[in-house]
Design a protein around this motif. Structure first.
Motif, PDB file in Angstrom:
ATOM      1  N   PRO A 265      17.311   3.957 -10.332  1.00  0.00           N
ATOM      2  CA  PRO A 265      16.218   3.517 -11.017  1.00  0.00           C
ATOM      3  C   PRO A 265      14.446   4.194 -11.009  1.00  0.00           C
ATOM      4  N   GLN A 266      13.425   3.775 -11.283  1.00  0.00           N
ATOM      5  CA  GLN A 266      12.846   4.693 -11.961  1.00  0.00           C
ATOM      6  C   GLN A 266      11.691   4.840 -10.716  1.00  0.00           C
TER       7      GLN A 266
ATOM      8  N   ASP B  61      -0.308  15.263  -8.953  1.00  0.00           N
ATOM      9  CA  ASP B  61      -1.871  15.611  -7.638  1.00  0.00           C
ATOM     10  C   ASP B  61      -1.703  16.139  -6.785  1.00  0.00           C
ATOM     11  N   ALA B  62      -0.583  16.370  -5.924  1.00  0.00           N
ATOM     12  CA  ALA B  62      -0.341  16.963  -4.681  1.00  0.00           C
ATOM     13  C   ALA B  62      -0.142  18.352  -5.327  1.00  0.00           C
ATOM     14  N   THR B  63       0.994  18.811  -6.563  1.00  0.00           N
ATOM     15  CA  THR B  63       1.429  19.783  -6.862  1.00  0.00           C
ATOM     16  C   THR B  63       0.993  20.155  -8.301  1.00  0.00           C
ATOM     17  N   GLY B  64       0.402  19.907  -8.999  1.00  0.00           N
ATOM     18  CA  GLY B  64      -0.034  20.423 -10.161  1.00  0.00           C
ATOM     19  C   GLY B  64       0.864  20.239 -11.225  1.00  0.00           C
ATOM     20  N   ASP B  65       0.606  21.819 -11.973  1.00  0.00           N
ATOM     21  CA  ASP B  65       1.999  21.792 -13.144  1.00  0.00           C
ATOM     22  C   ASP B  65       3.130  22.167 -12.469  1.00  0.00           C
ATOM     23  N   LYS B  66       3.846  22.273 -10.865  1.00  0.00           N
ATOM     24  CA  LYS B  66       4.303  22.985 -10.704  1.00  0.00           C
ATOM     25  C   LYS B  66       6.221  21.969 -11.260  1.00  0.00           C
ATOM     26  N   LEU B  67       5.939  21.073 -11.329  1.00  0.00           N
ATOM     27  CA  LEU B  67       7.191  20.339 -11.340  1.00  0.00           C
ATOM     28  C   LEU B  67       6.730  19.971 -12.967  1.00  0.00           C
ATOM     29  N   ALA B  68       6.055  20.236 -14.159  1.00  0.00           N
ATOM     30  CA  ALA B  68       6.044  19.419 -14.991  1.00  0.00           C
ATOM     31  C   ALA B  68       6.920  20.291 -15.552  1.00  0.00           C
ATOM     32  N   VAL B  69       7.266  20.026 -16.832  1.00  0.00           N
ATOM     33  CA  VAL B  69       8.168  20.524 -17.774  1.00  0.00           C
ATOM     34  C   VAL B  69       7.541  21.144 -18.952  1.00  0.00           C
ATOM     35  N   PRO B  70       8.299  22.831 -19.360  1.00  0.00           N
ATOM     36  CA  PRO B  70       7.073  23.676 -20.452  1.00  0.00           C
ATOM     37  C   PRO B  70       6.994  23.295 -21.696  1.00  0.00           C
ATOM     38  N   GLU B  71       6.338  23.021 -22.490  1.00  0.00           N
ATOM     39  CA  GLU B  71       6.664  22.615 -23.167  1.00  0.00           C
ATOM     40  C   GLU B  71       7.273  23.146 -24.379  1.00  0.00           C
ATOM     41  N   GLY B  72       8.083  22.233 -24.928  1.00  0.00           N
ATOM     42  CA  GLY B  72       9.707  22.818 -25.857  1.00  0.00           C
ATOM     43  C   GLY B  72      10.649  23.035 -25.348  1.00  0.00           C
ATOM     44  N   ALA B  73      10.484  23.157 -23.804  1.00  0.00           N
ATOM     45  CA  ALA B  73      11.316  23.300 -23.432  1.00  0.00           C
ATOM     46  C   ALA B  73      12.971  22.174 -23.371  1.00  0.00           C
ATOM     47  N   ALA B  74      13.905  22.390 -23.479  1.00  0.00           N
ATOM     48  CA  ALA B  74      15.062  21.319 -23.061  1.00  0.00           C
ATOM     49  C   ALA B  74      15.428  20.841 -21.810  1.00  0.00           C
ATOM     50  N   SER B  75      14.984  19.461 -21.520  1.00  0.00           N
ATOM     51  CA  SER B  75      14.633  18.977 -19.932  1.00  0.00           C
ATOM     52  C   SER B  75      16.443  17.838 -19.815  1.00  0.00           C
TER      53      SER B  75
ATOM     54  N   ASP C  87       1.116  -1.049   0.097  1.00  0.00           N
ATOM     55  CA  ASP C  87      -0.383  -0.344  -0.300  1.00  0.00           C
ATOM     56  C   ASP C  87       0.894   1.438   0.307  1.00  0.00           C
ATOM     57  N   PRO C  88       0.462   2.673  -0.416  1.00  0.00           N
ATOM     58  CA  PRO C  88       0.744   3.646  -0.575  1.00  0.00           C
ATOM     59  C   PRO C  88       1.910   3.917   0.658  1.00  0.00           C
ATOM     60  N   GLY C  89       1.495   3.055   2.062  1.00  0.00           N
ATOM     61  CA  GLY C  89       1.722   3.500   3.451  1.00  0.00           C
ATOM     62  C   GLY C  89       3.553   3.261   3.142  1.00  0.00           C
ATOM     63  N   ALA C  90       4.094   1.521   2.444  1.00  0.00           N
ATOM     64  CA  ALA C  90       5.526   1.793   2.193  1.00  0.00           C
ATOM     65  C   ALA C  90       6.247   2.142   1.407  1.00  0.00           C
ATOM     66  N   GLY C  91       5.957   3.565   1.033  1.00  0.00           N
ATOM     67  CA  GLY C  91       6.402   4.433   0.185  1.00  0.00           C
ATOM     68  C   GLY C  91       7.181   4.047  -1.097  1.00  0.00           C
ATOM     69  N   PRO C  92       7.628   4.629  -1.866  1.00  0.00           N
ATOM     70  CA  PRO C  92       8.357   3.844  -3.176  1.00  0.00           C
ATOM     71  C   PRO C  92       9.135   2.727  -3.429  1.00  0.00           C
TER      72      PRO C  92
ATOM     73  N   LYS D 299       5.070   8.608  -8.518  1.00  0.00           N
ATOM     74  CA  LYS D 299       4.774  10.068  -9.616  1.00  0.00           C
ATOM     75  C   LYS D 299       2.939  10.728 -10.011  1.00  0.00           C
ATOM     76  N   LYS D 300       2.721   9.778  -9.870  1.00  0.00           N
ATOM     77  CA  LYS D 300       0.901  10.061 -10.172  1.00  0.00           C
ATOM     78  C   LYS D 300       1.080  11.359  -8.603  1.00  0.00           C
ATOM     79  N   ASN D 301       0.900  10.756  -7.817  1.00  0.00           N
ATOM     80  CA  ASN D 301       0.945  11.259  -6.439  1.00  0.00           C
ATOM     81  C   ASN D 301       1.084  12.439  -6.293  1.00  0.00           C
ATOM     82  N   VAL D 302       2.605  12.591  -6.514  1.00  0.00           N
ATOM     83  CA  VAL D 302       3.501  13.705  -6.119  1.00  0.00           C
ATOM     84  C   VAL D 302       2.614  14.547  -7.375  1.00  0.00           C
TER      85      VAL D 302
END
Length: 584
Positions: free
Chosen positions: A557-558, A569-583, A347-352, A564-567
């Motif tokens: 390891p990923q 859902d909790a942060t919205g677009d804060k961590l999203a790389v803008p389209e077209g931006a280099a990563s 379960d999620p309590g186990a962490g990643p 990832k989904k929980n992060v």
């Protein structure tokens, strides 16, 4: 629904308070249920305050009039003195030189029945009995007589008492404190001194268990053949006797108003430790998890173990569908409820990284609602655990093997301690350290270094831990036959030589385990440092790059997708790389 939740949480809280010191697990195996005819009991001494070390008391002869000081095992509190036995037997850990072994779990029971004036706590009761008993039956007699004479200081307790032929479950609780004053001596005394108890022999071919809840319900009443009361305690040595109980176990319950039914309806557990949600979900579920691993019919009791069907009470003992080995018992002590919907690594309590543990407290609240974490057999706060193996076909000096370990059973190593040893490995010896005193070569601290580091990235590190764990334990088990034969050969001519050989083997093996585990810690630290995973070289080390200058390319390891989904859902677009931006 909210009222029910509050009632459940209250029951859980009471159970936790009663078992703060020791929340332990015992599994019991009779001769006919083992692969080689051994009797076995297991014990995990789980406490946030217990330092894991290997106790040793040599045999001794004492002058008449010698007094023995009694200290509470959990706290070190001085309770008083009792007469010392003229002769005591050698004890290593929880097994003596005659292959008698004792384990325990605390169930608490009715709080008002703890005797604050008693001199004998449950820990002292075990270790005194081991020093004075040559059989399980004698140990039960010694324990019953000690509490009757000197009073029982602890709360409700379940004991596993075994020798090379028999395995018993022995449940006890005090009678509270009722201070009276003797008219002649003018001295105060406890009119309720002593304890009420029941002991039952587990039938041959069966297994049992207990884990912080009283498990004996109804039992056969005295018929002077298979069941006796403490008024006839000397008859305990008659082989037909299978049940022994305090003569007032029912009468005292009636006196206190706990029980009003017919004698034959009396249930020790239901009267002295009433079953509730917490007792099932946190305690009985550990017994169930062992039972279901050896008998598929035990899935019929899953709802009971989850605390949802308390009327469908699990039996005291069951017949396994296969014979069990020492290796099986070690693995049963490592259970995290795998194979069930309650598996704590899923379960999620186990962490990643799939950690099958939750830090205390066991219960918690969120927005006014009460919740809890599961309590599995393997737990982070284990001081020590063991598998006691008693073998009737061998002389006592060779027959008893006390497979001992410290710290979390899932990530520890059980090594063999022969019951006749005259010393123990330095790394496990008493006094090398304590919970507030670190030492580099203490087994307890070395194993805690590995386990606590592994908790950071459990899914990966436990694989390396289990590889070395299997390597060592499989080697020790496979060596047993050769060690036995060598000792038996020496025993033919000189017992002292045989005991010296077994002692050297035990000491060297134990010290080697700790040295090997320190090497494992160093390996894990290098391999998993800073969240990277370095490549292995296939020779037990780590791989350099082609220039032998720095590590070969490391792996990263990923995180799992649900994390990832929980992060996101909790942060919205804060961590999203803008389209077209280099990563990167």
């Amino acid at each position: 629904m909210r009222k029910l939740t509050i009632q459940i949480f209250a029951a859980i809280a009471l159970l936790i308070n009663a078992n703060t010191g020791n929340a332990c697990t015992n599994y019991l195996v009779t001769k006919g249920a083992s692969v080689d005819g051994s009797t076995m009991i297991t014990y995990a001494a789980d406490s946030h305050y217990l330092f894991g070390e290997l106790y040793f008391k040599p045999a001794a002869v004492y002058p008449a009039g010698t007094l023995m000081k009694i200290y509470e095992w959990d706290t070190g509190k001085f309770l008083g003195e009792i007469p010392q036995a003229l002769q005591t037997y050698s004890v290593v850990g929880n097994m003596n030189e005659y292959q008698v072994a004792i384990g325990e779990t605390t169930y608490g029971g009715r709080e008002e029945l703890q005797d604050s004036t008693g001199l004998i706590d449950y820990g002292s009761l075990m270790y005194i009995a081991l020093q004075r008993s040559k059989s399980a039956r004698e140990a039960i007699k010694v324990m019953a007589e000690l509490v009757e004479k000197y009073g029982y200081y602890s709360s409700g307790e379940s004991f596993s008492v075994a020798d090379k032929n028999e395995v018993w479950i022995f449940e006890m609780i005090g009678k509270g404190t009722d201070i009276k004053v003797d008219k002649k001596t003018k001295k105060a005394y406890n009119a309720n001194r002593g304890a009420v108890w029941v002991a039952i022999r587990i039938p041959d071919g069966y297994v049992s268990g207990h884990a912080n809840h009283a498990r004996i319900t109804t039992f056969p009443l005295e018929n002077m053949k298979t069941s006796i009361s403490s008024k006839n305690l000397d008859k305990i040595f008659e082989p037909d006797v299978e049940v022994v109980y305090a003569h007032d176990v029912i009468g005292f319950a009636r006196q206190k108003g706990y029980f009003t039914g017919k004698d034959e309806e009396f249930s020790f557990s239901d009267v002295y430790a009433p079953l509730d949600f917490g007792a099932a979900r946190f305690c009985e579920i550990r017994v169930w998890s062992f039972f279901k691993a050896v008998n598929k019919d035990m899935w019929n009791y899953f709802d009971y173990a989850k605390g949802h069907d308390l009327k469908n009470r699990m039996p005291l003992y069951i017949k396994p569908e296969r014979k069990l080995s020492v290796r099986d018992m070690m693995n049963f002590m490592r259970d995290h409820l795998e194979g069930t919907e309650l598996d704590m690594s899923k379960d999620p309590g186990a962490g990643p990284h799939g950690l099958p543990y939750r830090w205390r407290p066991l219960t918690w609240k969120y927005e006014g609602k009460s919740y809890f974490n599961e309590r599995a057999t393997a737990t982070q706060q284990t001081g020590f655990s063991f598998v006691a193996q008693m073998r009737s076909w061998l002389p006592d000096a060779v027959g008893g093997i006390f497979w001992f370990s410290v710290d979390d059973a899932a990530s520890t190593v059980y090594f063999p301690v022969y019951c006749s040893v005259t010393s123990v490995p330095e790394a496990y010896a008493e006094g090398k350290g304590d919970m507030l005193t670190y030492c580099d070569d203490c087994a307890f601290w070395v194993f805690n270094k590995v386990s606590n580091f592994a908790y950071l990235r459990y899914d990966l590190m436990i694989q390396d831990i289990k590889r070395v764990q299997d390597e060592l334990e499989n080697r020790f088990i496979s060596q047993t036959a050769v060690v036995d034969q060598t000792a038996l050969k020496l025993l033919e001519t000189n017992k002292e030589d045989a005991v010296r050989f077994l002692t050297d083997y035990t000491v060297n093996t134990g010290n080697y385990v700790v040295a090997r585990w320190e090497k494992l810690f160093q390996f894990l630290l290098m391999k998993f440092m800073d969240g990277n995973v370095k490549q292995e070289d296939g020779k037990g080390g780590l791989k350099y790059n082609q220039y032998d200058y720095c590590p070969a390319p490391v792996k990263n390891p990923q995180y799992p997708d649900w994390w990832k989904k929980n992060v996101i859902d909790a942060t919205g677009d804060k961590l999203a790389v803008p389209e077209g931006a280099a990563s990167h």
